[in-house]
Design a protein around this motif. Structure first.
Motif, PDB file in Angstrom:
ATOM      1  N   UNK A 188     -25.763  -0.142 -10.093  1.00 53.68           N
ATOM      2  CA  UNK A 188     -25.869  -0.028  -8.514  1.00 53.68           C
ATOM      3  C   UNK A 188     -27.260  -0.542  -8.378  1.00 53.68           C
ATOM      4  N   UNK A 189     -27.487  -1.326  -7.754  1.00 55.41           N
ATOM      5  CA  UNK A 189     -26.610  -2.206  -6.653  1.00 55.41           C
ATOM      6  C   UNK A 189     -25.980  -3.486  -7.030  1.00 55.41           C
ATOM      7  N   UNK A 190     -26.483  -3.902  -8.376  1.00 56.30           N
ATOM      8  CA  UNK A 190     -26.062  -5.328  -8.690  1.00 56.30           C
ATOM      9  C   UNK A 190     -24.506  -5.733  -9.006  1.00 56.30           C
ATOM     10  N   UNK A 191     -23.902  -4.471  -9.426  1.00 57.11           N
ATOM     11  CA  UNK A 191     -22.582  -4.240  -9.772  1.00 57.11           C
ATOM     12  C   UNK A 191     -22.339  -5.293 -11.299  1.00 57.11           C
ATOM     13  N   UNK A 192     -23.572  -5.512 -11.915  1.00 58.21           N
ATOM     14  CA  UNK A 192     -23.573  -6.188 -13.091  1.00 58.21           C
ATOM     15  C   UNK A 192     -23.681  -5.112 -14.482  1.00 58.21           C
ATOM     16  N   UNK A 193     -23.193  -5.577 -15.599  1.00 60.19           N
ATOM     17  CA  UNK A 193     -23.569  -4.473 -16.481  1.00 60.19           C
ATOM     18  C   UNK A 193     -23.986  -5.103 -17.910  1.00 60.19           C
ATOM     19  N   UNK A 194     -24.805  -4.195 -18.752  1.00 59.37           N
ATOM     20  CA  UNK A 194     -25.231  -4.757 -19.977  1.00 59.37           C
ATOM     21  C   UNK A 194     -24.429  -4.686 -21.185  1.00 59.37           C
ATOM     22  N   UNK A 195     -24.362  -5.671 -21.984  1.00 62.13           N
ATOM     23  CA  UNK A 195     -23.427  -5.659 -23.130  1.00 62.13           C
ATOM     24  C   UNK A 195     -23.961  -4.825 -24.314  1.00 62.13           C
ATOM     25  N   UNK A 196     -22.969  -4.488 -25.155  1.00 61.85           N
ATOM     26  CA  UNK A 196     -23.334  -3.578 -26.356  1.00 61.85           C
ATOM     27  C   UNK A 196     -24.681  -4.113 -26.886  1.00 61.85           C
ATOM     28  N   UNK A 197     -24.588  -5.415 -27.060  1.00 60.24           N
ATOM     29  CA  UNK A 197     -25.778  -5.969 -27.701  1.00 60.24           C
ATOM     30  C   UNK A 197     -27.030  -6.042 -27.056  1.00 60.24           C
ATOM     31  N   UNK A 198     -26.875  -5.990 -25.644  1.00 59.48           N
ATOM     32  CA  UNK A 198     -28.308  -6.190 -24.953  1.00 59.48           C
ATOM     33  C   UNK A 198     -28.714  -4.563 -24.969  1.00 59.48           C
ATOM     34  N   UNK A 317      -9.715   0.011  -5.869  1.00 60.02           N
ATOM     35  CA  UNK A 317     -10.878  -0.447  -5.639  1.00 60.02           C
ATOM     36  C   UNK A 317     -11.242  -1.900  -6.181  1.00 60.02           C
ATOM     37  N   UNK A 318     -10.856  -1.927  -7.383  1.00 60.74           N
ATOM     38  CA  UNK A 318     -11.278  -3.173  -8.105  1.00 60.74           C
ATOM     39  C   UNK A 318     -10.544  -4.561  -7.428  1.00 60.74           C
ATOM     40  N   UNK A 319      -9.393  -4.157  -7.197  1.00 56.43           N
ATOM     41  CA  UNK A 319      -8.562  -5.238  -6.570  1.00 56.43           C
ATOM     42  C   UNK A 319      -9.459  -5.650  -5.215  1.00 56.43           C
ATOM     43  N   UNK A 320      -9.900  -4.634  -4.626  1.00 54.34           N
ATOM     44  CA  UNK A 320     -10.813  -5.097  -3.257  1.00 54.34           C
ATOM     45  C   UNK A 320     -12.069  -5.854  -3.806  1.00 54.34           C
ATOM     46  N   UNK A 321     -12.385  -5.449  -4.782  1.00 55.69           N
ATOM     47  CA  UNK A 321     -13.606  -6.149  -5.496  1.00 55.69           C
ATOM     48  C   UNK A 321     -13.458  -7.607  -5.602  1.00 55.69           C
ATOM     49  N   UNK A 322     -12.203  -7.646  -6.126  1.00 56.63           N
ATOM     50  CA  UNK A 322     -11.802  -8.991  -6.473  1.00 56.63           C
ATOM     51  C   UNK A 322     -11.582 -10.055  -5.528  1.00 56.63           C
ATOM     52  N   UNK A 344     -20.580  -5.723  -5.227  1.00 56.35           N
ATOM     53  CA  UNK A 344     -20.697  -7.319  -5.390  1.00 56.35           C
ATOM     54  C   UNK A 344     -22.002  -7.655  -4.748  1.00 56.35           C
ATOM     55  N   UNK A 345     -22.758  -8.211  -5.669  1.00 53.95           N
ATOM     56  CA  UNK A 345     -24.208  -8.614  -5.256  1.00 53.95           C
ATOM     57  C   UNK A 345     -24.174 -10.196  -4.912  1.00 53.95           C
ATOM     58  N   UNK A 346     -24.313 -10.291  -3.643  1.00 56.47           N
ATOM     59  CA  UNK A 346     -24.197 -11.792  -3.232  1.00 56.47           C
ATOM     60  C   UNK A 346     -25.599 -12.387  -2.673  1.00 56.47           C
ATOM     61  N   UNK A 347     -25.888 -13.711  -3.159  1.00 60.90           N
ATOM     62  CA  UNK A 347     -27.072 -14.482  -2.897  1.00 60.90           C
ATOM     63  C   UNK A 347     -26.732 -14.889  -1.494  1.00 60.90           C
ATOM     64  N   UNK A 348     -27.950 -14.736  -0.602  1.00 64.82           N
ATOM     65  CA  UNK A 348     -27.847 -15.228   0.566  1.00 64.82           C
ATOM     66  C   UNK A 348     -28.199 -16.655   0.739  1.00 64.82           C
ATOM     67  N   UNK A 349     -27.525 -17.537   1.576  1.00 63.93           N
ATOM     68  CA  UNK A 349     -27.346 -18.656   1.512  1.00 63.93           C
ATOM     69  C   UNK A 349     -28.660 -19.531   1.885  1.00 63.93           C
ATOM     70  N   UNK A 350     -29.397 -20.661   1.310  1.00 64.46           N
ATOM     71  CA  UNK A 350     -30.253 -21.136   1.643  1.00 64.46           C
ATOM     72  C   UNK A 350     -31.628 -20.308   1.841  1.00 64.46           C
ATOM     73  N   UNK A 351     -31.840 -19.365   0.930  1.00 70.99           N
ATOM     74  CA  UNK A 351     -32.913 -18.432   0.745  1.00 70.99           C
ATOM     75  C   UNK A 351     -33.103 -17.636   2.113  1.00 70.99           C
ATOM     76  N   UNK A 384     -25.745  -6.478  -0.696  1.00 73.22           N
ATOM     77  CA  UNK A 384     -24.735  -5.865  -1.493  1.00 73.22           C
ATOM     78  C   UNK A 384     -23.450  -5.334  -0.838  1.00 73.22           C
ATOM     79  N   UNK A 385     -22.286  -5.799  -1.199  1.00 79.14           N
ATOM     80  CA  UNK A 385     -21.119  -5.370  -0.504  1.00 79.14           C
ATOM     81  C   UNK A 385     -20.336  -4.339  -1.617  1.00 79.14           C
ATOM     82  N   UNK A 386     -19.589  -3.301  -0.969  1.00 85.72           N
ATOM     83  CA  UNK A 386     -18.972  -2.393  -1.651  1.00 85.72           C
ATOM     84  C   UNK A 386     -17.287  -2.402  -1.623  1.00 85.72           C
ATOM     85  N   UNK A 387     -16.809  -2.059  -2.755  1.00 84.94           N
ATOM     86  CA  UNK A 387     -15.314  -2.254  -2.684  1.00 84.94           C
ATOM     87  C   UNK A 387     -14.547  -0.826  -2.381  1.00 84.94           C
ATOM     88  N   UNK A 388     -15.394   0.171  -1.956  1.00 85.33           N
ATOM     89  CA  UNK A 388     -14.619   1.325  -1.671  1.00 85.33           C
ATOM     90  C   UNK A 388     -13.913   1.425  -0.342  1.00 85.33           C
TER      91      UNK A 388
END
Ligand code: PLP
Length: 405
Positions: A188-198, A317-322, A344-351, A384-388
């Motif tokens: 939280x907030x990026x919604x991303x996850x590290x792998x086992x190796x990382x 919730x994860x269907x909302x995320x999709x 969901x972590x979304x890049x703003x357009x054009x900076x 950040x957008x949430x799927x809740x």
């Protein structure tokens, strides 16, 4: 003359959500006809599972009879809940965690905040950037963060580890050596996850330098990728360098019911002291446990029926995320997260700046998000957008965003 803890005086106001609320209120007052869709919400919205409700009712009845009434419970939680956690969250994944390594509490927020009690204020702390604000603020309260630098919107003594698109939102080992390392995965907030190796890299590093990893896996139940571990203890060597925080809040809709747990392995020692013993001492002195009714409710999620029910809610919730992830992507927005986390972590357009894009989405689309800059300097340029929320609100938000972009 009494002196206050002047570290509190250094804290900037709780700016992010207060500022969002202020902007939304001002806009709504001017445009009462606009029906805003709220995608910034970090709280669950689906009701508790039927199995949980049934267990709570039963426990309430027990509290009403002299033969089954319960007063203070065991300091670190009831055996029925601790053994269900050991079996289901750990043993079933091939991890051996002993019952006396688990501490039941009222929330991961309190535990993440309170854990600092067992560490000296001299320690150097590293946090991810962007980050769940609790790690930063609680270290600032303890005096571990230095002073607040208004210009750069960061603390002078904290190590900020940027998590950006370039490093796949997984922090790199910093140049300055930290003693305490906060990792939140899924994030939280990026919604991303590290792998086992990382994570292996972090565990090896922490063991090598003697640091402690504070691993917050409050969103563990949302993981779908088999390369992402559900527990830091899936990584060998983690028991000598990591403490794990888990919560029933997002796993089972307990944000208003309050139950969580923290795992402090007995193998985790520093300066000859057992951190498990220190945390036990801290908890038994300052905390009187979670109610019996709540612990019965929490244990119900480990029954076959309970597991099925909470899985359904998470899938909802994860269907909302999709819907959000794919919809934004179709609209030409670069998106991250939303696969192993309800964020969901979304890049703003054009900076476009985070707050500017927040305003555009609110005023033109009537969609409320959370500006990434509020989670740390590296969150600038993201929202950040949430799927809740509900499926309908996710669909409506995407429809509106597509129309304006
Ligand atoms: N940890 C993270 C990363 C969170 O995002 C949250 C809640 O938003 C929490 C912990 C708080 O969990 P709890 O409700 O158990 O206090």
């Amino acid at each position: 003359m009494l002196k206050v803890n002047d570290n509190y005086l250094k804290l900037p106001g709780s700016y992010l959500f207060a500022e969002i609320a202020r902007r939304v209120a001002a806009y709504s007052a001017e445009h009462p006809e606009k029906n805003l869709v709220r995608m910034g919400i970090g709280d669950v919205t689906r009701p508790l599972a039927p199995s949980v409700i049934e267990a709570m009712h039963k426990a309430v009845d027990e509290m009403g009879k002299a033969e089954t009434f319960k007063g203070y419970g065991p300091d670190f939680g009831y055996d029925f809940l601790i053994s269900a956690i050991c079996e289901n969250d750990y043993k079933a994944r091939g991890i051996d965690i002993a019952p006396d390594e688990i501490f039941i509490s009222d929330g991961a927020k309190s535990d993440c905040g309170n854990i600092g009690d067992i560490f000296s204020t001299d320690n150097v702390v590293a946090v991810c950037d962007p980050v769940y604000p609790v790690y930063v603020d609680t270290n600032a309260m303890a005096g571990r963060a230095g002073d607040y630098d208004d210009k750069h919107e960061c603390w002078t003594k904290l190590i900020y580890m940027p998590c950006t698109k370039e490093n796949g939102f997984v922090p790199q080992i910093p140049a300055q050596e930290p003693d305490i390392i906060y990792i939140c995965c899924p994030n939280n907030p990026t919604g991303t996850a590290a792998t086992r190796e990382q994570l292996r890299g972090w565990v090896d590093y922490a063991n090598y330098v003697g640091a402690v990893i504070l691993y917050d896996s409050a969103y563990e139940a949302y993981i779908s990728d088999p390369d992402v571990p559900h527990s830091i203890f899936e990584v060998s060597g983690a028991k000598t360098c990591a403490i794990e925080f888990r919560s029933f809040s997002k796993t089972a809709g307990f944000t208003g019911t309050r139950c969580a747990y923290t795992v402090v392995p007995k193998a985790l020692r520093r300066q000859g002291a057992s951190l498990n013993a220190l945390w036990g001492r801290r908890q038994s002195t300052k905390f009187n446990g979670v109610s019996y009714v709540t612990q019965r409710a929490a244990a119900a999620i480990y029954t076959e029926q309970g597991k099925k029910e909470i899985k359904e809610t998470i899938a909802y919730y994860m269907n909302n995320a999709k819907i959000i992830r794919e919809g934004l992507s179709d609209a030409g927005i670069e998106v991250f997260g939303g696969v192993n986390a309800p964020y969901i972590w979304a890049k703003t357009p054009d900076g476009t700046g985070s707050w500017d894009f927040f305003d555009i989405l609110m005023k033109k689309a009537g969609v409320i998000t959370t500006p990434g800059a509020g989670f740390g300097p590296s969150g600038e340029g993201y929202i950040r957008l949430t799927a809740f929320g509900s499926r309908e609100s996710a669909e409506e938000a995407i429809k509106r965003i597509k129309q304006i972009l």
